[in-house]
Motif scaffolding. Sequence first.
Motif, PDB file in Angstrom:
ATOM      1  N   GLY A 178       0.860   3.713  -3.052  1.00  0.00           N
ATOM      2  CA  GLY A 178       0.450   5.087  -2.922  1.00  0.00           C
ATOM      3  C   GLY A 178       1.469   6.016  -3.322  1.00  0.00           C
ATOM      4  O   GLY A 178       1.096   7.331  -3.747  1.00  0.00           O
ATOM      5  N   GLU A 228       0.848   9.179  -6.156  1.00  0.00           N
ATOM      6  CA  GLU A 228       1.107  10.486  -5.578  1.00  0.00           C
ATOM      7  C   GLU A 228       1.828  11.148  -6.646  1.00  0.00           C
ATOM      8  O   GLU A 228       1.778  12.275  -7.126  1.00  0.00           O
ATOM      9  CB  GLU A 228       1.655  10.706  -4.157  1.00  0.00           C
ATOM     10  CG  GLU A 228       1.918  12.153  -3.625  1.00  0.00           C
ATOM     11  CD  GLU A 228       2.009  12.158  -2.235  1.00  0.00           C
ATOM     12  OE1 GLU A 228       2.968  12.614  -1.724  1.00  0.00           O
ATOM     13  OE2 GLU A 228       1.284  11.506  -1.444  1.00  0.00           O
ATOM     14  N   MET A 233       0.805  -1.270  -0.081  1.00  0.00           N
ATOM     15  CA  MET A 233      -0.159  -0.083   0.094  1.00  0.00           C
ATOM     16  C   MET A 233       0.805   1.237   0.020  1.00  0.00           C
ATOM     17  O   MET A 233       0.479   2.402  -0.717  1.00  0.00           O
ATOM     18  CB  MET A 233      -0.897   0.173   1.052  1.00  0.00           C
ATOM     19  CG  MET A 233      -2.009  -1.230   1.223  1.00  0.00           C
ATOM     20  SD  MET A 233      -3.159  -0.968  -0.416  1.00  0.00           S
ATOM     21  CE  MET A 233      -2.272  -1.987  -1.400  1.00  0.00           C
ATOM     22  N   THR A 266      -6.187   3.588  -4.628  1.00  0.00           N
ATOM     23  CA  THR A 266      -5.680   3.491  -5.943  1.00  0.00           C
ATOM     24  C   THR A 266      -5.916   1.857  -6.501  1.00  0.00           C
ATOM     25  O   THR A 266      -6.237   1.740  -7.480  1.00  0.00           O
ATOM     26  CB  THR A 266      -4.250   3.866  -5.934  1.00  0.00           C
ATOM     27  OG1 THR A 266      -3.895   4.951  -5.656  1.00  0.00           O
ATOM     28  CG2 THR A 266      -3.467   3.256  -7.504  1.00  0.00           C
ATOM     29  N   GLN A 285      -3.586   6.298   0.249  1.00  0.00           N
ATOM     30  CA  GLN A 285      -3.563   6.553  -1.313  1.00  0.00           C
ATOM     31  C   GLN A 285      -3.490   5.240  -2.042  1.00  0.00           C
ATOM     32  O   GLN A 285      -4.082   5.110  -2.902  1.00  0.00           O
ATOM     33  CB  GLN A 285      -2.492   7.329  -1.567  1.00  0.00           C
ATOM     34  CG  GLN A 285      -2.516   7.768  -2.899  1.00  0.00           C
ATOM     35  CD  GLN A 285      -3.515   8.879  -3.331  1.00  0.00           C
ATOM     36  OE1 GLN A 285      -4.421   8.617  -4.051  1.00  0.00           O
ATOM     37  NE2 GLN A 285      -3.346  10.258  -2.908  1.00  0.00           N
ATOM     38  N   GLY A 286      -2.548   4.294  -1.505  1.00  0.00           N
ATOM     39  CA  GLY A 286      -2.573   2.920  -2.054  1.00  0.00           C
ATOM     40  C   GLY A 286      -3.672   2.202  -1.905  1.00  0.00           C
ATOM     41  O   GLY A 286      -4.145   1.451  -3.084  1.00  0.00           O
ATOM     42  N   CYS A 297       0.161   8.110   2.190  1.00  0.00           N
ATOM     43  CA  CYS A 297       0.451   7.178   0.996  1.00  0.00           C
ATOM     44  C   CYS A 297      -0.062   5.887   1.071  1.00  0.00           C
ATOM     45  O   CYS A 297      -0.461   5.208   0.235  1.00  0.00           O
ATOM     46  CB  CYS A 297       2.149   7.141   0.892  1.00  0.00           C
ATOM     47  SG  CYS A 297       3.010   8.597   0.168  1.00  0.00           S
TER      48      CYS A 297
END
Length: 389
Positions: free
Chosen positions: A320, A324, A316, A356, A352-353, A349
């Motif tokens: 992420g 980014e 992750m 995503t 974000q992972g 992050c």
Amino acid sequence: MLSNKHLLDWSCIVSQQMNHLSLPQVAGLATWSFGMVMTKSSSLTQVSNFIAKINGEKANTVRQRLKEWYQEASAKTGNKRCSLDVSSCFAPLMRWVISLLPRKIEQIALALDATSISDKFVVLSLNIMLAGCGIPMAWCVVKASEPGSWKPHWQKLIEQLQDAIPSRFEVIVTADRGLYAPWLYQLIVQARWHPFLRINHQGTYRIPPNQRWRPLAEVVRTPGQLWSGRVVCFQTNPLPCTLLARWDIGYKDPWLILTDLAPSQADPLWYGLRSSTECVYRDLKSDGWQWHHTRLLDPNRAERLLLAIAVATLWMVMLGGDAENQLLSSQHIPCSQPLHPPPLRQVSCFLQGLLTLIANLVNDIPIRLHRWSSFPSTPVDAFYYPNSS
């Protein structure tokens, strides 16, 4: 056993990075980490039920397979029983992360930390600090009430990782005040890394060749001050080192940090990288895998399950960070130039992972991990990684 397309893709990636493991061990590690990410849980019940649904299997069959993955050999069925050696995965984990960092990166920050898992365990871990997040690289799980020194555990963890990091890398190792010990400082130096250990204000120091001992509490007296210099610290157990002191306005106490780097080569701001450690356990617990709700009682089994947690976290954070960087590129911000100051991160992050990956799977994009084009940075990261293109 692994019929789902996305799970198969992830299993191939894990197999490439953990090629010393047997096929059942790789399959178990991939299944556990994939299931954790998709359910945001490290619960055996939740992960096994999810995997059963996507694989077309019975939940009890998957549950038994996943349970045996972290069990010791004597608890398993069959003639080819063996226990997973978690420590054999520490160096491959580190090499995996390094392979995904920007090519010109030659600086990394590690953090030593001890955290409790309810009242059952204490986890001693070496975490790599990346882009405001962190990933466990090596660890030891002990019972919360277990007596004895942690020194042998830290020594073993450092030894297991030191050869996995290329010699050209500059490595700083941070630790909070509660972990400082002279032997720990020496262990880090012997590994050819650089200690960045915070200490309490009690005790004394002197500035050679002056023989006068001064209180550490007087290095910086008021907020807004900073100081650095070569000293001998502690009158009882003298330690020649560099002392870095910084007291930022708005903080209750200053940072007093000991390192072997010369004063001109180090900045106390680097200690701020350690704050990512708090994010590590938030990701492992409430924001991610709900590790604090584990029902495991055996520390050896917990160590094995933590391997799957570390792999899921690596996935992750690195996914992420790549997302980014792609976002910055789409906004026509050149990744080849560090941003001063970097934009404030609204989503970590790690999260974000997760976002995503879900978006990629919905859009039927294959599971892949790419090398970062640049270092997705917080303000402190940008200071320590100034040339991250």
